[in-house]
Write a protein that holds these residues in place. Structure first.
Motif, PDB file in Angstrom:
ATOM      1  N   THR A 286       0.845  -1.204   0.000  1.00 53.91           N
ATOM      2  CA  THR A 286       0.000   0.000   0.000  1.00 53.91           C
ATOM      3  C   THR A 286       0.876   1.249   0.000  1.00 53.91           C
ATOM      4  OG1 THR A 286      -1.775  -1.152   1.174  1.00 53.91           O
ATOM      5  CG2 THR A 286      -1.798   1.256   1.244  1.00 53.91           C
ATOM      6  N   LYS A 287       1.978   1.193   0.754  1.00 52.55           N
ATOM      7  CA  LYS A 287       2.932   2.304   0.756  1.00 52.55           C
ATOM      8  C   LYS A 287       3.557   2.477  -0.623  1.00 52.55           C
ATOM      9  CE  LYS A 287       7.071   3.979   3.171  1.00 52.55           C
ATOM     10  NZ  LYS A 287       8.101   3.667   4.197  1.00 52.55           N
ATOM     11  N   ALA A 288       3.877   1.361  -1.276  1.00 55.63           N
ATOM     12  CA  ALA A 288       4.436   1.426  -2.627  1.00 55.63           C
ATOM     13  C   ALA A 288       3.439   2.050  -3.597  1.00 55.63           C
ATOM     14  CB  ALA A 288       4.835   0.027  -3.095  1.00 55.63           C
ATOM     15  N   LEU A 289       2.174   1.711  -3.452  1.00 63.46           N
ATOM     16  CA  LEU A 289       1.132   2.279  -4.318  1.00 63.46           C
ATOM     17  C   LEU A 289       1.047   3.795  -4.131  1.00 63.46           C
ATOM     18  CD1 LEU A 289      -1.221   1.875  -6.290  1.00 63.46           C
ATOM     19  CD2 LEU A 289      -2.693   1.469  -4.305  1.00 63.46           C
ATOM     20  N   THR A 290       1.104   4.229  -2.883  1.00 64.54           N
ATOM     21  CA  THR A 290       1.074   5.668  -2.598  1.00 64.54           C
ATOM     22  C   THR A 290       2.283   6.361  -3.217  1.00 64.54           C
ATOM     23  OG1 THR A 290      -0.098   5.278  -0.518  1.00 64.54           O
ATOM     24  CG2 THR A 290       1.019   7.399  -0.758  1.00 64.54           C
ATOM     25  N   GLU A 291       3.452   5.745  -3.099  1.00 61.32           N
ATOM     26  CA  GLU A 291       4.671   6.321  -3.686  1.00 61.32           C
ATOM     27  C   GLU A 291       4.556   6.428  -5.199  1.00 61.32           C
ATOM     28  OE1 GLU A 291       7.857   3.796  -2.445  1.00 61.32           O
ATOM     29  OE2 GLU A 291       7.851   4.511  -0.373  1.00 61.32           O
ATOM     30  N   ALA A 292       4.018   5.384  -5.835  1.00 56.97           N
ATOM     31  CA  ALA A 292       3.878   5.395  -7.290  1.00 56.97           C
ATOM     32  C   ALA A 292       2.924   6.499  -7.741  1.00 56.97           C
ATOM     33  CB  ALA A 292       3.376   4.033  -7.778  1.00 56.97           C
ATOM     34  N   GLU A 293       1.817   6.651  -7.025  1.00 58.00           N
ATOM     35  CA  GLU A 293       0.844   7.693  -7.386  1.00 58.00           C
ATOM     36  C   GLU A 293       1.410   9.083  -7.158  1.00 58.00           C
ATOM     37  OE1 GLU A 293      -3.373   5.323  -6.637  1.00 58.00           O
ATOM     38  OE2 GLU A 293      -2.461   6.441  -4.965  1.00 58.00           O
ATOM     39  N   GLU A 294       2.172   9.251  -6.082  1.00 62.51           N
ATOM     40  CA  GLU A 294       2.770  10.561  -5.807  1.00 62.51           C
ATOM     41  C   GLU A 294       3.865  10.901  -6.811  1.00 62.51           C
ATOM     42  OE1 GLU A 294       4.089  10.379  -1.778  1.00 62.51           O
ATOM     43  OE2 GLU A 294       2.095  10.776  -0.935  1.00 62.51           O
ATOM     44  N   CYS A 295       4.634   9.914  -7.220  1.00 66.74           N
ATOM     45  CA  CYS A 295       5.736  10.150  -8.158  1.00 66.74           C
ATOM     46  C   CYS A 295       5.256  10.368  -9.583  1.00 66.74           C
ATOM     47  CB  CYS A 295       6.707   8.960  -8.149  1.00 66.74           C
ATOM     48  SG  CYS A 295       7.747   8.861  -6.692  1.00 66.74           S
ATOM     49  N   PHE A 296       4.299   9.554 -10.019  1.00 62.24           N
ATOM     50  CA  PHE A 296       3.938   9.539 -11.435  1.00 62.24           C
ATOM     51  C   PHE A 296       2.513   9.959 -11.745  1.00 62.24           C
ATOM     52  CE2 PHE A 296       7.065   6.091 -10.646  1.00 62.24           C
ATOM     53  CZ  PHE A 296       8.127   6.627 -11.340  1.00 62.24           C
ATOM     54  N   GLY A 297       1.669  10.078 -10.734  1.00 61.67           N
ATOM     55  CA  GLY A 297       0.262  10.358 -10.975  1.00 61.67           C
ATOM     56  C   GLY A 297      -0.536   9.070 -10.954  1.00 61.67           C
ATOM     57  N   SER A 298      -1.809   9.171 -10.654  1.00 60.93           N
ATOM     58  CA  SER A 298      -2.627   7.980 -10.419  1.00 60.93           C
ATOM     59  C   SER A 298      -2.955   7.189 -11.678  1.00 60.93           C
ATOM     60  CB  SER A 298      -3.932   8.378  -9.717  1.00 60.93           C
ATOM     61  OG  SER A 298      -4.646   9.313 -10.508  1.00 60.93           O
ATOM     62  N   HIS A 299      -2.666   7.738 -12.867  1.00 59.24           N
ATOM     63  CA  HIS A 299      -3.015   7.036 -14.110  1.00 59.24           C
ATOM     64  C   HIS A 299      -1.785   6.500 -14.839  1.00 59.24           C
ATOM     65  CE1 HIS A 299      -7.165   8.370 -13.749  1.00 59.24           C
ATOM     66  NE2 HIS A 299      -6.733   9.588 -13.519  1.00 59.24           N
ATOM     67  N   HIS A 300      -0.642   6.519 -14.192  1.00 58.09           N
ATOM     68  CA  HIS A 300       0.603   6.076 -14.841  1.00 58.09           C
ATOM     69  C   HIS A 300       0.681   4.540 -14.862  1.00 58.09           C
ATOM     70  CE1 HIS A 300       4.932   5.732 -15.642  1.00 58.09           C
ATOM     71  NE2 HIS A 300       4.871   6.980 -16.077  1.00 58.09           N
ATOM     72  N   PRO A 301       1.278   3.955 -15.917  1.00 57.72           N
ATOM     73  CA  PRO A 301       1.414   2.489 -15.978  1.00 57.72           C
ATOM     74  C   PRO A 301       2.132   1.882 -14.778  1.00 57.72           C
ATOM     75  CG  PRO A 301       1.880   3.440 -18.126  1.00 57.72           C
ATOM     76  CD  PRO A 301       1.721   4.595 -17.177  1.00 57.72           C
ATOM     77  N   LYS A 302       3.070   2.636 -14.158  1.00 57.08           N
ATOM     78  CA  LYS A 302       3.777   2.075 -13.000  1.00 57.08           C
ATOM     79  C   LYS A 302       2.816   1.805 -11.843  1.00 57.08           C
ATOM     80  CE  LYS A 302       8.167   2.298 -14.386  1.00 57.08           C
ATOM     81  NZ  LYS A 302       9.544   2.463 -14.032  1.00 57.08           N
ATOM     82  N   VAL A 303       1.749   2.588 -11.763  1.00 59.90           N
ATOM     83  CA  VAL A 303       0.722   2.319 -10.754  1.00 59.90           C
ATOM     84  C   VAL A 303       0.076   0.969 -11.044  1.00 59.90           C
ATOM     85  CG1 VAL A 303      -1.470   3.115  -9.754  1.00 59.90           C
ATOM     86  CG2 VAL A 303       0.327   4.775 -10.346  1.00 59.90           C
ATOM     87  N   GLY A 304      -0.121   0.685 -12.331  1.00 61.30           N
ATOM     88  CA  GLY A 304      -0.666  -0.617 -12.722  1.00 61.30           C
ATOM     89  C   GLY A 304       0.246  -1.771 -12.340  1.00 61.30           C
ATOM     90  N   VAL A 305       1.563  -1.552 -12.400  1.00 59.11           N
ATOM     91  CA  VAL A 305       2.523  -2.588 -12.010  1.00 59.11           C
ATOM     92  C   VAL A 305       2.370  -2.900 -10.519  1.00 59.11           C
ATOM     93  CG1 VAL A 305       4.961  -3.220 -11.857  1.00 59.11           C
ATOM     94  CG2 VAL A 305       4.153  -1.894 -13.812  1.00 59.11           C
ATOM     95  N   VAL A 306       2.276  -1.856  -9.691  1.00 65.03           N
ATOM     96  CA  VAL A 306       2.127  -2.066  -8.247  1.00 65.03           C
ATOM     97  C   VAL A 306       0.786  -2.727  -7.937  1.00 65.03           C
ATOM     98  CG1 VAL A 306       2.110  -0.954  -5.985  1.00 65.03           C
ATOM     99  CG2 VAL A 306       3.626  -0.083  -7.768  1.00 65.03           C
ATOM    100  N   LEU A 307      -0.267  -2.315  -8.622  1.00 66.44           N
ATOM    101  CA  LEU A 307      -1.578  -2.932  -8.405  1.00 66.44           C
ATOM    102  C   LEU A 307      -1.551  -4.423  -8.736  1.00 66.44           C
ATOM    103  CD1 LEU A 307      -3.975  -0.182  -9.814  1.00 66.44           C
ATOM    104  CD2 LEU A 307      -3.789  -0.914  -7.434  1.00 66.44           C
ATOM    105  N   THR A 308      -0.774  -4.794  -9.751  1.00 71.75           N
ATOM    106  CA  THR A 308      -0.623  -6.213 -10.081  1.00 71.75           C
ATOM    107  C   THR A 308       0.012  -6.969  -8.917  1.00 71.75           C
ATOM    108  OG1 THR A 308      -0.388  -5.693 -12.444  1.00 71.75           O
ATOM    109  CG2 THR A 308       0.421  -7.846 -11.704  1.00 71.75           C
ATOM    110  N   CYS A 309       1.033  -6.364  -8.310  1.00 70.23           N
ATOM    111  CA  CYS A 309       1.681  -6.985  -7.149  1.00 70.23           C
ATOM    112  C   CYS A 309       0.701  -7.142  -5.985  1.00 70.23           C
ATOM    113  CB  CYS A 309       2.880  -6.148  -6.703  1.00 70.23           C
ATOM    114  SG  CYS A 309       4.223  -6.058  -7.909  1.00 70.23           S
ATOM    115  N   ILE A 310      -0.153  -6.146  -5.786  1.00 73.31           N
ATOM    116  CA  ILE A 310      -1.133  -6.210  -4.697  1.00 73.31           C
ATOM    117  C   ILE A 310      -2.172  -7.295  -4.985  1.00 73.31           C
ATOM    118  CG2 ILE A 310      -2.941  -4.935  -3.482  1.00 73.31           C
ATOM    119  CD1 ILE A 310      -1.317  -2.373  -3.964  1.00 73.31           C
ATOM    120  N   ALA A 311      -2.623  -7.385  -6.236  1.00 76.41           N
ATOM    121  CA  ALA A 311      -3.597  -8.413  -6.608  1.00 76.41           C
ATOM    122  C   ALA A 311      -3.020  -9.811  -6.393  1.00 76.41           C
ATOM    123  CB  ALA A 311      -4.009  -8.231  -8.070  1.00 76.41           C
TER     124      ALA A 311
END
Length: 423
Positions: A286-311
């Motif tokens: 969850t912390k990684a997801l927050t970092e990804a959204e803060e760094c790249f924005g909530s619609h960036h593909p890297k957010v999708g990578v972290v969401l895959t890890c969470i799933a």
């Protein structure tokens, strides 16, 4: 979009006789000392150049819009134009920063062009040139161009070997050597060559240069070998080192310090999930997801990578606890696949352009597994699984092995968010 904005600003913004861009309104926030880059730091980079670079990066990333990124690039272009006592080094650092902004917006071609120009600045420091090679290798790995990455890694080792004798500082030479070898080790990890990779990593985590990306790749090597104790220690080391490192340093693109922090955090979360520590895993991811959204924005593909890890973590948790989290998994997979810009499920894999193929295949494969257990959606799940298996290209493990949970002796996958690859 960025290139058009920059060109448009250039065409009307030259100051006669100076060759510098005029100061648009957004530059009014810059202190007056930034107007002329000068300085006398013969042993390092011009401090005013670093301030300019930090301002340009901060301006672009704070607003996360095409306009703010174009404006950030304009700030960095002024670093290229202004005279300094260490012209090559200042220009090289500015090009590193420009490549980072371009890659963050998905403009890999221009980012690669900026990084290649750094190798022509032969009076820039070895550390900066190694950083440029490291970033080039990282971008080509993310693009799935493994052969090119391998060739560049060899060139990076040659660069270090050819220039090390000329460096006065033994520490700088050792750090550059460790860094060059570690990125070569990462390439070998991606190619599935664990034995070959081992020869390029430090003997111990206390070796000079074993920090940041080098320590992270070293941790991923131990993770792939299932030595989770050492891997965990290395991930924690990177997280601790990088957490407070907010300003620009000699790293770029998907190898920048913020990317290393995100990747180490995400890898640690995956490790905790694979160890059965689901409470810690959920908190860390969850912390990684927050970092990804803060760094790249909530619609960036890297957010999708972290969401895959969470799933995948929820999938593992449900299997271990004999519980059901199908609705949670489905929501996460759907969102991840959308952000990763995966081709339609009906598209032929051989003909489709699949970016971040490893992660897309894992997300689709995991989603398919979640649907197959539902009788009314079994056909949909099997179709999704077939697509994922056709897209999978990993050399070390099959998609079935990557999704395997019940067998404790099975190979452990680790998703590297820097390069969006499964190791």
């Amino acid at each position: 979009m960025i290139g058009v904005a920059v060109k448009a600003a250039k065409s009307g913004g030259r100051t006669a006789g100076m060759g510098l861009l005029s100061r648009p309104s957004f530059l009014s926030a810059l202190p007056s000392s930034f107007r002329l880059l000068s300085g006398n730091n013969d042993h390092g980079s011009n401090p005013v150049t670093i301030q300019m670079i930090n301002y340009g990066l901060s301006h672009a990333r704070t607003h996360k819009s095409d306009e703010s990124y174009a404006q950030g690039l304009l700030v960095l272009e002024q670093c290229l134009s202004a005279p300094t006592s260490d012209m090559d080094n200042s220009s090289a650092l500015a090009l590193l920063a420009m490549s980072s902004l371009l890659s963050e917006r998905g403009n890999f071609c221009e980012a690669i062009d900026k990084l290649q120009k750094i190798q022509d600045l032969t009076r820039s420091s070895l550390g900066v040139r190694v950083a440029a090679m490291e970033a080039l290798i990282g971008l080509h790995l993310e693009l799935g161009q493994d052969d090119t990455s391998s060739e560049l890694a060899e060139k990076c080792l040659q660069l270090v070997g050819n220039n090390a004798p000329e460096i006065d500082s033994e520490d700088e030479s050792e750090i550059a050597s460790t860094r060059g070898k570690a990125v070569k080790g990462l390439v070998e990890l991606v190619r599935g060559n664990l034995e070959s990779a081992e020869s390029f990593f430090p003997i111990s985590m206390n070796e000079k240069g074993c920090f940041g990306n080098a320590a992270l790749s070293y941790g991923e090597f131990f993770h792939a070998k299932q030595d989770l104790v050492v891997a965990k220690e290395l991930y924690k080391k990177v997280v601790q080192e990088m957490t407070d490192k907010k300003e620009f340093s000699d790293s770029a693109c998907n190898m920048a310090s913020q990317e290393a922090l995100l990747a180490a955090t995400c890898a640690l979360g995956q490790l905790e999930a694979q160890s059965g520590n689901f409470g810690d895993a959920e908190e860390i991811l969850t912390k990684a997801l927050t970092e990804a959204e803060e760094c790249f924005g909530s619609h960036h593909p890297k957010v999708g990578v972290v969401l895959t890890c969470i799933a995948l973590m929820f999938r593992r948790k449900a299997m271990a606890e004999r519980s059901s989290s199908l609705l949670i998994q489905e929501g996460l997979y759907r969102r991840a696949i959308d952000l990763l810009k995966a081709p339609p499920i009906d598209a032929e894999v051989a003909e489709a352009k699949v970016e971040r193929r490893d992660v897309v295949a894992l997300a689709r494969g995991g989603y398919g597994e979640a649907l197959i257990v539902q009788q009314n959606r079994k056909d949909e799940g099997e179709k999704m699984k077939r697509w994922a298996e056709a897209a999978w290209r990993n050399r070390r493990l099959s998609l079935t092995e990557a999704l395997e949970i019940s067998d404790p002796s099975s190979k452990l996958p680790v998703i590297d968010t820097r390069i969006c690859r499964t190791l």
